[in-house]
Design a protein around this motif. Structure first.
Motif, PDB file in Angstrom:
ATOM      1  N   SER B  48       0.808  -1.277  -0.065  1.00  0.00           N
ATOM      2  CA  SER B  48       0.060   0.127   0.144  1.00  0.00           C
ATOM      3  C   SER B  48       0.920   1.384   0.055  1.00  0.00           C
ATOM      4  CB  SER B  48      -0.742  -0.024   1.305  1.00  0.00           C
ATOM      5  OG  SER B  48      -1.647  -1.162   1.278  1.00  0.00           O
ATOM      6  N   ASP B 160      -5.687  -0.924  -5.122  1.00  0.00           N
ATOM      7  CA  ASP B 160      -5.071  -1.470  -3.869  1.00  0.00           C
ATOM      8  C   ASP B 160      -6.179  -2.651  -3.175  1.00  0.00           C
ATOM      9  OD1 ASP B 160      -3.609  -2.030  -1.482  1.00  0.00           O
ATOM     10  OD2 ASP B 160      -3.728  -0.121  -0.673  1.00  0.00           O
ATOM     11  N   GLU B 161      -5.757  -3.789  -3.499  1.00  0.00           N
ATOM     12  CA  GLU B 161      -6.630  -4.778  -2.983  1.00  0.00           C
ATOM     13  C   GLU B 161      -8.356  -4.375  -3.086  1.00  0.00           C
ATOM     14  OE1 GLU B 161      -5.447  -7.083   0.243  1.00  0.00           O
ATOM     15  OE2 GLU B 161      -3.577  -6.302   0.513  1.00  0.00           O
TER      16      GLU B 161
HETATM   17 MG    MG Z   1      -2.258  -2.869   2.009  1.00  0.00          MG
END
Ligand code: MG
Ligand code: ADP
Lengths: 263, 261
Positions: B48, B160-161
């Motif tokens: 991240s 991000d995910e």
């Molecule tokens: Mg993360």
């Protein structure tokens, strides 16, 4: 499965039972009060009967006192609270977003916040005289310093990801404040309004403690001199009632304005 | 094919009261135009952080990010971001959420509303234009977020995910949907995930990040043909790729456990 009792830990109960129990409790207190005074267990000078209190309310209504008192008090509360709120909203928003402004103002606000409002009466009279302005000032001091910190917290609770998103969309700082942080924190700010205007009702008696010739709080203080306990009881209950009504109005309006907020 | 996005020697340390925490250490990567690249790595390895640096939301301690050879100076509309958390504006309807991203675009209102309609259709949200976020499921919320990140036509999409909080079924559907949207609108995608199947299924290349301090340790090319479909998930070549990636991640995880003990 075994039938559920009303005392399962953290378990909902039928709504009508929930409401009914609350109403019954108030009814029970009133009934007990009536019985105690009817049996003359307590001197009526200390505890007037509910009927006496209701009659006192009706008398004030008939003679127009109730209306003039309410008008004067509501006016003071509205002006005092609006002053406090008009200042608390922008300052609270700035404090919640800019560490510099938080660092600048919070120590001062924390200091003032813990000063006893009642003790400020002599000063406010000295500064603002004995007119309505002095009442506004007391109500202002009683609300502003708490409200500004509440609004600061409301603003800080806006999820950081929403702000990051605004930055990735290329928004300016001002646009992020206006188009993201403000609308996102508005339901919480509204709730702070509801709570702080509730407090102004509790400060009303303090505001009207000296140099007032009308008002709901004034009426209570005057009654003390004539040992008119029924007037005191009615005054206290009526202020409580108006406070409750204000609270419900704010809740109702909040649910309408911010219908998108909760599921 | 030309190079779209470059991370050149990115390092990042966070100051804490226990001293400096080095999260990224000389991280390098390069994405070609319209390439779909995933980064996988153990949790806490700095994925991240890297994405935030590429988005311009965080300044690196060292190194720079180049888009079309130009160093970035902060966030910009050449990059769209989809976060793992549902970052919709709860006070706006689906339509207005997407329109929000076009606020500063210098096109007519008619063009804006046509674009919004088009992207609502792309992510399959017809009929939900006027719904508020609280009325949507998690998968639908992420579809709005994808539409909003694409509607202003950034040339790089950073994710991000994005499906990390969804249940397995929804996640599978969202992967296919994203691939379709990507095929339709061709952009460069950098996709972060910790789900190896997801990374293989979606990507042209999978990058494996080392344990903290993170850097790109290995790269595995995914030669599965497109369009991809769910039968591929059980094919021998898919299994072989998965084995390689899991082995690489495992080495990294063991390494991080050694460091911490
Ligand atoms: Mg993360
Ligand atoms: N703002 C920050 N300040 C201090 N430490 C941070 C900050 N952001 C992330 N970290 C730390 O950096 C490491 C990597 O975080 P992150 O990039 O979120 O990992 P990942 O996304 O791979 O799970 C974690 O140990 C995390 O605690």
């Amino acid at each position: 499965m075994k039938k559920k009792s009303l005392f399962e830990i953290r378990t909902a109960i039928p709504r009508h039972i929930y409401l009914l129990s609350g109403i019954s409790f108030i009814a029970f207190i009133l009934l007990a009060w009536q019985i105690v005074s009817q049996l003359k267990l307590v001197n009526p000078l200390f505890l007037p009967s509910p009927i006496d209190v209701i009659n006192e309310g009706l008398r004030q209504l008939r003679e127009g006192i109730l209306l003039t008192d309410s008008k004067a008090s509501i006016y003071r509360i509205l002006v005092g609270w609006l002053f406090a709120t008009l200042l608390a909203v922008p300052i609270g928003i700035l404090m919640g977003n800019f560490k510099f402004i938080e660092g600048l103002l919070e120590p001062f606000i924390d200091l003032v916040r813990y000063m006893p409002v009642v003790a400020l009466i002599p000063l406010t009279i000295l500064w603002a005289g004995i007119g309505d302005f002095q009442k506004f000032l007391i109500l202002f001091i009683g609300t502003f310093f708490q409200e500004v910190l509440m609004i600061m917290d409301n603003v800080k609770n806006v999820p950081l990801d929403l702000i990051k998103l605004g930055r990735t969309l290329g928004l300016s700082r001002y646009a992020i404040l206006k188009d993201i942080i403000l609308p996102a924190s508005l339901p919480a700010i509204w709730d702070s309004f509801r709570i702080t205007i509730g407090w102004t009702w509790t400060y009303l008696v303090v505001a009207e403690l000296v140099a007032a010739n009308n008002g709901l709080g004034r009426r209570i203080m005057d009654a003390q001199r004539y040992l008119a306990t029924d007037t005191i009881f009615f005054g206290i209950l009526f202020i409580g009632f108006l406070g409750l009504v204000t609270d419900l109005l704010f809740k109702f309006a909040g649910n309408k304005f911010f219908h998108w907020n909760k599921s | 094919m030309s190079v779209k996005l470059v991370a050149d020697g990115i390092s990042k340390s966070f100051k804490s009261n226990k001293g400096n925490l080095k999260v990224l250490d000389s991280c390098n990567l390069a994405l070609k135009r319209n390439e779909f690249v995933s980064i996988v790595g153990t949790s806490g390895c700095g994925k991240s952080t890297l994405l935030n640096i590429i988005a311009g939301l965080l300044a690196p301690s060292q190194g720079e990010i180049l888009i079309d050879g130009q160093a970035i100076e902060g966030p910009g509309r050449d990059r769209g971001v989809v976060f793992q958390s549902y970052t919709l504006f709860p006070w706006l309807t689906v339509e207005k959420n997407i329109l929000f991203a076009l606020k500063s675009s210098k096109i007519s209102n008619k063009e804006k509303s046509d674009l919004v309609k088009h992207y609502i259709k792309s992510v399959g949200l017809n009929g939900f234009e006027h719904s508020y976020p609280k009325e949507l499921s998690g998968g639908m919320k992420q579809r709005v977020a994808i539409a909003r990140a694409l509607v202003y036509k950034p040339s790089v999409l950073l994710m991000d995910e994005p499906f990390g909080a969804l249940d397995a079924q929804t996640r599978g559907m969202m992967q296919e949907l994203l691939l379709n949207v990507w095929q339709e609108h061709k952009t460069t995608v950098l996709f972060i995930t910790h789900d190896v199947d997801e990374a293989i299924f979606m990507s042209d290349r999978v990058l494996i990040m080392t344990a903290r301090p993170g850097s790109i340790k290995a790269e595995i090319k995914i030669d599965l043909k497109r369009p991809r479909n769910y039968e591929m998930l059980t094919s021998p070549s898919f299994m072989q790729l998965k084995k390689e990636i899991i082995a690489a991640i495992r080495t990294e995880t063991l390494k991080s456990l050694d460091i911490n003990s």
